[in-house]
Motif scaffolding. Structure first.
Motif, PDB file in Angstrom:
ATOM      1  N   ALA A   1      57.396  -7.044  61.402  1.00 15.54           N
ATOM      2  CA  ALA A   1      56.258  -6.460  60.697  1.00 15.54           C
ATOM      3  C   ALA A   1      56.755  -5.329  59.812  1.00 15.54           C
ATOM      4  O   ALA A   1      57.807  -4.729  60.076  1.00 15.54           O
TER       5      ALA A   1
ATOM      6  N   SER B   1      52.605  -3.334  65.920  1.00 14.29           N
ATOM      7  CA  SER B   1      51.971  -4.634  66.145  1.00 14.29           C
ATOM      8  C   SER B   1      52.952  -5.686  66.645  1.00 14.29           C
ATOM      9  O   SER B   1      52.531  -6.795  67.014  1.00 14.29           O
ATOM     10  N   ILE B   2      54.241  -5.385  66.655  1.00 15.60           N
ATOM     11  CA  ILE B   2      55.219  -6.362  67.137  1.00 15.60           C
ATOM     12  C   ILE B   2      54.943  -6.676  68.605  1.00 15.60           C
ATOM     13  O   ILE B   2      54.751  -5.778  69.424  1.00 15.60           O
TER      14      ILE B   2
ATOM     15  N   MET C   1      48.655 -14.681  69.094  1.00 14.45           N
ATOM     16  CA  MET C   1      49.610 -14.403  68.030  1.00 14.45           C
ATOM     17  C   MET C   1      50.854 -13.708  68.581  1.00 14.45           C
ATOM     18  O   MET C   1      50.760 -12.842  69.444  1.00 14.45           O
ATOM     19  N   THR C   2      52.011 -14.126  68.085  1.00 11.18           N
ATOM     20  CA  THR C   2      53.253 -13.413  68.350  1.00 11.18           C
ATOM     21  C   THR C   2      53.777 -12.862  67.034  1.00 11.18           C
ATOM     22  O   THR C   2      54.001 -13.621  66.084  1.00 11.18           O
ATOM     23  N   VAL C   3      53.924 -11.549  66.950  1.00  9.36           N
ATOM     24  CA  VAL C   3      54.479 -10.902  65.763  1.00  9.36           C
ATOM     25  C   VAL C   3      55.943 -10.584  66.053  1.00  9.36           C
ATOM     26  O   VAL C   3      56.249  -9.768  66.917  1.00  9.36           O
TER      27      VAL C   3
ATOM     28  N   LEU D   1      55.292 -14.355  61.868  1.00  8.55           N
ATOM     29  CA  LEU D   1      54.252 -14.497  62.879  1.00  8.55           C
ATOM     30  C   LEU D   1      54.128 -15.939  63.345  1.00  8.55           C
ATOM     31  O   LEU D   1      54.303 -16.871  62.550  1.00  8.55           O
TER      32      LEU D   1
ATOM     33  N   ALA E   1      55.992 -13.072  53.638  1.00  8.26           N
ATOM     34  CA  ALA E   1      55.604 -13.334  55.022  1.00  8.26           C
ATOM     35  C   ALA E   1      55.851 -14.793  55.361  1.00  8.26           C
ATOM     36  O   ALA E   1      55.610 -15.687  54.544  1.00  8.26           O
TER      37      ALA E   1
ATOM     38  N   SER F   1      57.276  -9.890  57.208  1.00 14.89           N
ATOM     39  CA  SER F   1      56.443 -10.291  58.342  1.00 14.89           C
ATOM     40  C   SER F   1      56.804 -11.691  58.800  1.00 14.89           C
ATOM     41  O   SER F   1      56.960 -12.602  57.961  1.00 14.89           O
TER      42      SER F   1
END
Length: 209
Positions: A186, A193-194, A181-183, A166, A29, A164
């Motif tokens: 993932a 969750s993006i 938060m910006t994903v 983020l 990640a 991941s």
């Protein structure tokens, strides 16, 4: 080449329950925080939550990790190991010494010397071979929000190898805090969750301040 049974239950960790994705064994990640509070909330809660499930290693240049702060979140820190590295070669050697299936958090990753595609691929190989949960972090106030993919490529060289990616930010208003938060990327089980998230974190911030 190496294989593992497809149905093996793998360890997965989150910094807190409302976090939109988890970090599983054999994953890499990349985290960018735009302020110190976002970095601190993420780092210390991730480590505190993971300690009960196995060894956790914090690695970085300099002694930036505070045991006093961590003990505000958890009393038992016997599974935590701290170390310093200053180059990518030293980081690769350190990862050869950690226990399999461990969580390893690297702070100030962008300051390590000799970052290039070859050593990033070596990290990927070690993560896969040992089933590690490797989280690379970087904190900066100078982030081009219009080119986040370019920022990740600049910092992490081969973002395609990461499960991941983020960006973490905090803001506060009248004593209340939110983690924004910006994903960008993932794992498949967290593909929904993006995108962008905003999570209230008053209870997470309180013991850290």
């Amino acid at each position: 080449m190496f294989f593992q049974p497809a149905e093996v239950q793998l360890r997965e960790v989150k910094p807190f329950e409302e976090f939109p994705l988890g970090f599983g064994e054999g994953s890499l990640a990349g985290i960018i925080s735009t302020d110190e509070l976002a970095s601190t909330v993420f780092l210390y809660h991730l480590v505190a939550n993971a300690l009960s499930e196995g060894p956790v290693y914090h690695v970085g240049p300099g002694s930036s990790f505070s045991i006093k702060v961590l003990k505000r979140l958890t009393e038992d820190v016997s599974n935590l190991y701290l170390g310093n590295v200053y180059s990518m070669e030293e980081l690769s050697e350190a990862l050869k010494l950690v226990e399999e299936h461990s969580l390893i958090v690297i702070s100030h990753f962008s300051t390590l010397l000799n970052r290039n595609a070859e050593v990033i691929m070596e990290l990927r190989r070690l993560v896969d071979e040992k089933g590690l949960i490797l989280v690379l972090t970087h904190t900066t106030m100078d982030l081009n929000e219009l080119d986040l993919s370019g920022e990740f490529r600049e910092l992490y060289t081969l973002p395609e190898l990461f499960e991941s990616l983020l960006v973490l930010r905090t803001n506060s208003y009248r004593g209340h805090y939110r983690l924004n938060m910006t994903v960008l990327k993932a794992p498949a089980e967290f593909i929904s969750s993006i995108g962008n998230h905003s999570i209230p974190i008053d209870s997470l911030v309180k013991p850290l301040l």
